[in-house]
Design an enzyme around this catalytic site. Structure first.
Site, PDB file in Angstrom:
ATOM      1  N   GLU A 152       0.811  -1.219   0.000  1.00  0.00           N
ATOM      2  CA  GLU A 152       0.000   0.000   0.000  1.00  0.00           C
ATOM      3  C   GLU A 152       0.841   1.265   0.000  1.00  0.00           C
ATOM      4  O   GLU A 152       0.514   2.245  -0.675  1.00  0.00           O
ATOM      5  CB  GLU A 152      -0.952   0.015   1.203  1.00  0.00           C
ATOM      6  CG  GLU A 152      -2.137  -0.941   1.085  1.00  0.00           C
ATOM      7  CD  GLU A 152      -1.809  -2.365   1.481  1.00  0.00           C
ATOM      8  OE1 GLU A 152      -0.665  -2.610   1.942  1.00  0.00           O
ATOM      9  OE2 GLU A 152      -2.675  -3.241   1.348  1.00  0.00           O
TER      10      GLU A 152
ATOM     11  N   HIS B 277      -9.376  -5.607  11.222  1.00  0.00           N
ATOM     12  CA  HIS B 277     -10.154  -5.388  10.002  1.00  0.00           C
ATOM     13  C   HIS B 277     -11.454  -4.645  10.252  1.00  0.00           C
ATOM     14  O   HIS B 277     -12.331  -4.635   9.404  1.00  0.00           O
ATOM     15  CB  HIS B 277     -10.461  -6.723   9.313  1.00  0.00           C
ATOM     16  CG  HIS B 277      -9.316  -7.270   8.526  1.00  0.00           C
ATOM     17  ND1 HIS B 277      -8.240  -7.875   9.122  1.00  0.00           N
ATOM     18  CD2 HIS B 277      -9.066  -7.290   7.196  1.00  0.00           C
ATOM     19  CE1 HIS B 277      -7.380  -8.257   8.196  1.00  0.00           C
ATOM     20  NE2 HIS B 277      -7.859  -7.910   7.013  1.00  0.00           N
TER      21      HIS B 277
END
Lengths: 327, 323
Positions: A61, A130
């Protein structure tokens, strides 16, 4: 004729229309091409626009967020997908230290017209790493715009506005809402950033809420009307930076009460910013302390029962509005 | 710069390169002087000793090619064509600086000349450079991006991520590590078990090269090869240039982690002296005094310009945050 679309379809239309409209727009992220998107938001784009416009990335990322920023600095308009915004934290330095600050550091000679988009907030039983609201991290930073839509039509119109914006935009979707359906207007439309929307008119108490949990607030508003005779006005800022404070103030000056409902932690959350602005600008209108309904101050637990306990619920919103209304 | 491959530098080139390097040396010496007088604030990382790297590398570029660099950026800005006035004024935090006093020493930008910034987070700018190169590939504009970094940057995660993507996507970028042997005060031996930094290109299947900065024309030649590869074949290269800084990491660093002898020994290998000798050997030693004089005048002018420039208007603080 408005059509009924899922959020993922509305987003897909926004991407396709903007890619069609502007050759500088491209999509980049993990699984966005051959896999058609982890949540199928980018379905069909690779076939339609080809590999020059749709870039599958490895799992890095920081690397691809930075590449997007670099490309935006010299005039391209990247849409960077984070499979979920949890992973954006790996790219936090790129977004905060580069995307947000390059315009300032270059005295306006470089702009960074980029969109970072992807699912955020709690998902279902995905546990601590998450499931989190990342919007307060980004809303804190001058130079960024932060968008958190709540209906399919807004997902589309706000994403189109974000892509056309000359600033870096953090566009946080809900992982649980990709399949949610709603009416989406036909034809071209754009919803400007920084403009709130009153999702439910009311006279007794203002509820400020956004994103997926706005729907919990709306549900609570129905319960409050039916069972307690309290008519809530639900205001959705839609963008957290810039924040349409005037819309919130106008409502609070009418209802004299305010409750802020959002996902994520209370400590330093965006709700604290809303409360601060309301108390300093609407002090004379307030009949009760402003309430906040947020996540319980813990990392998200896994078990379903615990997860529900931690997130704002209809019951907690009802209680907060009743407290603010002394009823 | 394919022609640089074969031809030896002309005397004119030698004089011109020498002036550019000397300007950086004297500019930095002046910056150090006024820093101690409190006229420049914050962190100030001097380029003294490393001038041959930036000069040789940037001379291998076309004027419309891009440079992205870190915070030791004064020399790179001067080589890319920024005026010594505007750079000095930026160090002073004046309205006439390259970023009107918003950036300072670590964030020099000169977009018209393709200088897309100095960046202060070690390694954080490396993916930006790859992104600028990505845009060149996307558009097919034939430009090359040169990315400078220090040896401290090559242990950061995003450095590897950017290298990986640049190679995977064949981006026209040249990564240059200016290995001055110390990441702030930590010697290379304490940073990495493998002394040859250029080997970090190997896992990415990227072309690499490793050489000393002694001869600025050799720097240009070797960087030129990489630039050609980027422009003509669309392939990135990773270069390690062995260099040395005579001053501390920044103005606040007395550099006690290395011996006086080491620094003195390195000074004997100063690329600036090497070029000076070469000019003398070519029989043009008589030109050196005039170059020194013109550089001194330019630096003096830059200082005066910065001193006499007004501070930024208060509204500049908020004017550029959003487009």
């Amino acid at each position: 004729m408005p059509r009924t679309l899922q959020v993922r379809e509305a987003l897909n239309e926004a991407l396709a229309e903007e890619m069609e409209r502007d050759e500088r727009v491209f999509v980049m992220g993990e699984e966005v091409g051959h896999y058609q998107g982890a949540y199928k938001v980018t379905r069909g784009l690779l076939e339609r626009f080809g590999p020059r416009r749709v870039w599958d990335t490895p799992i890095n990322e920081g690397g691809f967020a930075g590449i997007g920023i670099g490309a935006a600095m010299v005039g391209l308009r990247p849409v960077i997908e984070f499979m979920t915004f949890n992973f954006s934290l790996v790219a936090f330095d790129q977004i905060v230290n580069n995307a947000a600050k390059i315009r300032q550091m270059s005295a306006g000679r470089l702009s960074v017209p980029i969109v970072f988009r992807g699912g955020g907030g709690a998902a279902r039983m995905l546990a601590a790493q998450h499931s989190q609201a990342t919007e307060p991290y980004y809303a804190h930073v001058p130079g960024l715009k932060v968008v958190v839509p709540s209906t399919p039509a807004e997902y589309k119109g706000l994403l189109k506005a974000s892509i056309r914006d000359d600033n870096p935009v953090v566009f946080i979707e809900s992982e649980l809402m990709y399949g949610a359906k709603g009416e989406v207007p036909d034809g071209e439309y754009v919803i400007p950033l920084g403009v709130a929307d009153v999702k439910r008119p009311g006279t007794d108490c203002t509820v400020v809420s956004w994103g997926r949990i706005l729907h919990t607030a709306l549900e609570a508003a129905e319960v409050l009307a039916k069972e307690h005779g309290i008519e809530c006005e639900v205001v959705d800022p839609r963008t957290l930076r810039p924040l349409d404070e005037q819309a919130i103030f106008a409502s609070v000056r009418k209802t004299n009460r305010c409750v802020v409902v959002h996902e994520g932690w209370r400590y330093g959350g965006v709700g604290a910013e809303v409360v601060d602005r309301v108390q300093s600008s609407c002090f004379d209108w307030l009949d009760a302390p402003v309430e906040r309904v947020c996540n319980v101050d813990v990392p998200q637990p896994y078990a379903r029962e615990l997860e529900e306990l931690v997130l704002p619920s209809v019951e907690r919103v009802v209680d907060a509005v009743r407290r603010a209304s002394y009823r | 710069m394919s022609d640089a491959e074969a031809t030896a530098p002309t005397l004119d080139e030698m004089r011109s390169f020498y002036r550019e390097m000397l300007l950086q040396r004297r500019f930095e010496e002046a910056a150090a002087r006024v820093y101690t007088q409190g006229k420049i604030g914050g962190f100030c990382h001097l380029y003294i000793g490393q001038e041959a790297v930036g000069t040789g590398a940037i001379r291998a570029l076309r004027p419309d090619d891009y440079v992205v660099t870190a915070y030791r950026d004064h020399g790179h800005a001067l080589s890319k064509g920024s005026s010594s006035r505007a750079v000095m004024a930026e160090l002073f935090g004046r309205s006439t600086g390259t970023s009107q006093g918003l950036g300072g020493s670590m964030h020099l930008f000169d977009v018209d000349r393709g200088l897309l910034g100095g960046y202060g987070i070690v390694g954080g700018h490396v993916p930006l450079a790859a992104g600028v190169a990505f845009a060149s590939k996307y558009r097919g504009d034939g430009r090359v991006t040169l990315c400078f970094m220090g040896d401290g940057a090559v242990n950061q995660g995003v450095f590897f991520e950017a290298m990986q993507l640049a190679s995977l996507w064949s981006l026209p970028v040249v990564f240059i590590v200016e290995n001055n042997l110390y990441a702030m005060g930590t010697p290379l031996s304490m940073q990495t078990p493998v002394e040859d930094i250029s080997l970090k290109a190997v896992p990415f299947g990227m072309d690499r090269d490793r050489f000393e900065d002694r001869d600025v024309f050799e720097v240009r030649r070797r960087v030129g090869r990489a630039v050609d590869r980027a422009r003509e074949e669309g392939r990135p290269t990773f270069l390690e240039v062995l260099t040395y800084r005579y001053r501390g990491h920044s103005m606040s660093d007395p550099a006690r982690y290395r011996t006086k002898e080491e620094v003195e020994e390195r000074r004997l290998r100063d690329p600036l002296l090497f070029l000076e000798q070469r000019i003398k050997d070519a029989g043009a030693g008589g030109d050196l005094a005039a170059i020194e004089e013109s550089v001194a005048a330019e630096v003096e002018d830059a200082l005066e310009f910065a001193e006499n420039s007004p501070p930024p208007d208060p509204e500049v603080a908020t004017r550029f945050v959003y487009a």
